[in-house]
Write a protein that holds these residues in place. Structure first.
Motif, short mmCIF file in Angstrom:
data_model
loop_
_atom_site.label_atom_id
_atom_site.label_comp_id
_atom_site.label_asym_id
_atom_site.label_seq_id
_atom_site.Cartn_x
_atom_site.Cartn_y
_atom_site.Cartn_z
N PHE A 239 21.13 6.38 15.68
CA PHE A 239 19.97 7.25 15.79
C PHE A 239 20.33 8.70 15.47
CE2 PHE A 239 18.56 3.76 18.64
CZ PHE A 239 17.40 3.45 17.94
N MET A 240 19.32 9.44 15.05
CA MET A 240 19.49 10.86 14.76
C MET A 240 18.68 11.69 15.74
SD MET A 240 19.08 10.83 10.63
CE MET A 240 18.22 9.26 10.50
N GLU B 224 19.15 16.56 13.30
CA GLU B 224 19.78 15.81 12.22
C GLU B 224 18.72 15.25 11.28
OE1 GLU B 224 23.75 13.97 14.31
OE2 GLU B 224 21.82 13.14 14.93
N ARG C 57 18.01 15.77 7.23
CA ARG C 57 17.88 14.68 6.25
C ARG C 57 16.58 14.77 5.47
NH1 ARG C 57 20.45 9.86 6.06
NH2 ARG C 57 19.16 9.66 4.22
N ARG D 34 14.43 17.53 5.31
CA ARG D 34 14.00 18.89 4.97
C ARG D 34 12.64 19.23 5.57
NH1 ARG D 34 17.27 17.90 0.76
NH2 ARG D 34 15.77 16.67 -0.40
N GLU E 170 17.41 5.67 10.74
CA GLU E 170 17.63 5.90 9.30
C GLU E 170 16.42 5.44 8.47
OE1 GLU E 170 20.11 7.38 7.65
OE2 GLU E 170 19.12 6.92 5.74
N GLU F 279 12.54 7.70 4.81
CA GLU F 279 11.66 7.49 3.67
C GLU F 279 10.23 7.95 3.97
OE1 GLU F 279 12.09 6.64 0.70
OE2 GLU F 279 10.17 5.85 -0.05
N ARG G 184 9.91 11.69 4.37
CA ARG G 184 9.98 12.41 3.09
C ARG G 184 8.66 12.33 2.34
NH1 ARG G 184 13.39 14.49 -0.85
NH2 ARG G 184 12.11 16.15 -0.01
N ILE G 185 8.03 11.18 2.40
CA ILE G 185 6.71 11.02 1.75
C ILE G 185 5.73 12.01 2.38
CG2 ILE G 185 4.76 9.46 1.42
CD1 ILE G 185 7.02 8.68 -0.34
N LEU H 112 6.48 15.46 1.12
CA LEU H 112 6.04 15.68 -0.26
C LEU H 112 4.53 15.84 -0.32
CD1 LEU H 112 8.38 13.20 -2.18
CD2 LEU H 112 8.32 15.69 -2.43
N LEU H 113 3.82 15.02 0.44
CA LEU H 113 2.36 15.13 0.45
C LEU H 113 1.93 16.47 1.01
CD1 LEU H 113 1.42 11.49 1.52
CD2 LEU H 113 0.93 12.58 -0.68
N GLN I 138 3.70 19.17 0.66
CA GLN I 138 4.03 20.16 -0.37
C GLN I 138 2.93 20.28 -1.40
OE1 GLN I 138 7.79 20.51 -2.29
NE2 GLN I 138 8.92 20.03 -0.43
N VAL I 139 2.21 19.19 -1.66
CA VAL I 139 1.08 19.29 -2.59
C VAL I 139 -0.20 19.63 -1.83
CG1 VAL I 139 2.11 17.80 -4.30
CG2 VAL I 139 0.63 16.80 -2.57
N GLU I 140 -0.03 19.95 -0.53
CA GLU I 140 -1.12 20.47 0.31
C GLU I 140 -2.21 19.45 0.65
OE1 GLU I 140 -2.46 24.51 -0.93
OE2 GLU I 140 -0.46 24.63 -1.83
#
Lengths: 276, 276
Positions: free
Chosen positions: A9-10, A14, A18, A20, A51, A55, A58-59, A62-63, A65-67
């Motif tokens: 586990f993180m 941490e 991983r 961001r 772990e 994924e 991160r999705i 990213l979503l 980041q495109v607002e």
DNA sequence: TTGCTCCTCACGTCACGTGAGGTGGC
DNA sequence: TTGCTCCTCACGTCACGTGAGGTGGC
């Protein structure tokens, strides 16, 4: 925190490294159910991430980041791959549409600010008699307006079947701006003969509009939408100032031609403003 | 309120009708000095607007419709016509740039969500020795980064003149995202010989980076920017998961070629992540 | 003991919308 | 007297950033 790492586990720090994402954002995503830690230590309240959660996180990142709004992200991450991809595309097309509208408006604003002579509009005044109206009013966002018109037109037709009761072209009153984040309200009205009786049906009402004058511009079908209509609106506003008249109500659009058979150049509506 | 009308003034409600702005918005614009009523009744506090304020209020309203922030609108309405038009255009180009970046990211996201096999990246691992670094760190938004690099490179060169003191290629560490609304921080680092002495100069510092391993991908110049770099970042992230390694710090970009003479295809940087 | 990380509030951001509670003239 | 408009707070929205104040293991 060594034992957590050996268990695979993180901690939130941490996991933040991983993915961001910030710990603060991760706590919010936990609360909203977007990215829920695999375990929460019962005594300390520490969030522990696995772990295989990287994924998804991160999705989400990213979503963001495109607002895309979190509420919409929640829907997307609930879908399988192809459906999620499709949902993102649909949302993005909406974004491109509004950016296109903003782009058009910016271009108009620029010529206006630069003081370039604007297109001359032919503004006329006419007297409107007292009339009976059947009207349906609703709060709708831009995306829902076509559906609203479909439904409202059908219900007006039911109120005054055939052409027997009809006493003028239908029109739309804009009580508030209709866009993505602003929902009017708008009202679809149909003038009817004064002795028509209309049974109550939800938000459909019968009311009397007093006699008044109105200033109006006739517009081609292609200039009816938003923001195509803005220059004409401005011209009406300017006319009010130069003629020292005061508006007696919000803008309206008289649908003087059949919208379904109109070509872009058809003179399809009068943009009008009632006067005091 | 008849006497106000005869004096040519409008109450906030009348002015709202003329300008299609809400009274609430108008009160805010008053407070911010964007559209200040010509008069305020001292006893009642009523705001009274003059006819010649309609134009300015409408401009503000249109600028808000294209989503320009009020702070920026304040600047624009302070300029004369051509300068204002210019300022709007400059702002809009910024908007188009960020929309372009979002569009690229959406396209990447779609292929990722759809599960299409992504481009294979060649990820390698190498050992990095302990090194002395001269570093300049700063909070900067996207627009300010080129200026930051110009300045920071010059100051690093002054710290280690010629090639005497230099012990490796310079690199950039991204401690946080750098975009329009996120300002890093980022740090420009230059490895130097360990016995170099550097006099203090503002935020320029000398520090020791411990020995570590790093995973890296080599990228062409055209894939270095944002969001072009995102697929490579994701590939590194994925590599960490499949190889059960943990990052020891944020991403960095090693500038292995002269950026000024690089063509789009030049292999110009290593995107690297330090490992535990 | 000193740092470091984690925790939970709580407030600020931005441009308003939406009451709440009170005033003033027809 | 009843509406209508105006006024000034104050809170909610959205996705976090940024302390404040406190805990727990090296």
């Amino acid at each position: 925190v060594g034992f957590m790492n050996t268990a695979g586990f993180m901690t939130i720090g941490e996991f933040a490294g991983r993915t961001r994402l910030s710990p603060k954002a991760l706590r919010l995503y936990d609360e909203l159910g977007l990215v829920v830690p695999a375990r929460v230590d019962p005594s300390s309240g520490y969030r522990l991430y696995a772990e295989d959660q990287v994924e998804r996180a991160r999705i989400v990142g990213l979503l963001r980041q495109v607002e895309m709004p979190l509420a919409r992200i929640a829907v997307v991450v609930g879908l399988d791959g192809p459906a999620a991809s499709q949902a993102v595309e649909e949302w993005w097309l909406e974004v491109e549409t509004t950016v296109g509208a903003r782009r058009e408006l910016v271009s108009y604003l620029r010529t206006r600010l630069a003081g370039t002579q604007p297109v001359a509009y032919d503004i006329e005044v006419r007297a409107m008699p007292e009339r009976s109206l059947v009207a349906i009013s609703r709060h709708v966002h831009k995306a829902a307006t076509p559906a609203f018109f479909d439904e409202a037109f059908t219900r007006l037709r039911r109120a005054a079947p055939g052409i027997v009761g009809i006493a003028g072209v239908p029109f739309v009153i804009f009580y508030g701006e209709v866009s993505e984040d602003s929902d009017g309200p708008i009202e679809l009205c149909r003038p009817v003969v004064s002795d028509l009786t209309v049974e109550a049906d939800g938000d459909r009402q019968l009311r009397i509009e007093p006699a008044h004058e109105e200033a109006y511009v006739r517009l081609a079908s292609k200039d009816m939408g938003w923001p195509a209509m803005v220059p004409a609106c401005d011209a009406l506003d300017h006319w009010l100032g130069t003629h020292q008249r005061r508006p007696a109500g919000p803008l309206r659009q008289l649908l003087i031609a059949d919208q379904r058979t109109a070509t872009p150049e058809t003179l399809a509506c009068d943009l009008a403003i009632p006067l005091r």
